[in-house]
Scaffold this motif. Sequence first.
Motif, PDB file in Angstrom:
ATOM      1  N   ARG A 188     -36.430 -24.280   6.745  1.00 34.00           N
ATOM      2  CA  ARG A 188     -37.832 -24.345   6.321  1.00 34.00           C
ATOM      3  C   ARG A 188     -38.648 -25.247   7.240  1.00 34.00           C
ATOM      4  N   TYR A 196     -35.907 -31.435   0.093  1.00 36.86           N
ATOM      5  CA  TYR A 196     -34.511 -31.868   0.209  1.00 36.86           C
ATOM      6  C   TYR A 196     -34.287 -33.120  -0.646  1.00 36.86           C
ATOM      7  N   ARG A 231     -31.039 -25.120   4.198  1.00 37.03           N
ATOM      8  CA  ARG A 231     -32.317 -24.486   3.830  1.00 37.03           C
ATOM      9  C   ARG A 231     -33.502 -25.364   4.197  1.00 37.03           C
ATOM     10  N   ALA A 232     -33.338 -26.668   4.046  1.00 39.09           N
ATOM     11  CA  ALA A 232     -34.420 -27.579   4.427  1.00 39.09           C
ATOM     12  C   ALA A 232     -34.655 -27.520   5.934  1.00 39.09           C
ATOM     13  N   ALA A 256     -40.309 -29.860   3.920  1.00 38.46           N
ATOM     14  CA  ALA A 256     -38.884 -29.581   3.795  1.00 38.46           C
ATOM     15  C   ALA A 256     -38.104 -30.834   3.418  1.00 38.46           C
ATOM     16  N   LEU A 284     -33.835 -28.146  -2.169  1.00 38.79           N
ATOM     17  CA  LEU A 284     -33.212 -27.454  -1.045  1.00 38.79           C
ATOM     18  C   LEU A 284     -31.977 -28.203  -0.588  1.00 38.79           C
ATOM     19  N   SER A 317     -44.679 -28.779   7.908  1.00 39.81           N
ATOM     20  CA  SER A 317     -43.551 -28.021   7.352  1.00 39.81           C
ATOM     21  C   SER A 317     -42.282 -28.870   7.310  1.00 39.81           C
TER      22      SER A 317
END
Length: 58
Positions: A26, A13, A22-23, A9, A18, A5
């Motif tokens: 996540r 990014y 948000r990254a 992410a 993202l 994950s």
Amino acid sequence: MSFRSLTAAMTLYRSGTLDLERAAARGGVSTAKMKTALRSRGIPVREELGEALERTAG
């Protein structure tokens, strides 16, 4: 946090899909840890609008 994950992410990014917050969410890490992870992999950390505004206001 799983390695997969976090890697996903960082990829999102890097592509601009993202933003940093948000990254990090996540990837299951803090924004500080996300910055460190990005830099350690040679991915430039973009200056986010909020950070730029904080610097000019302060």
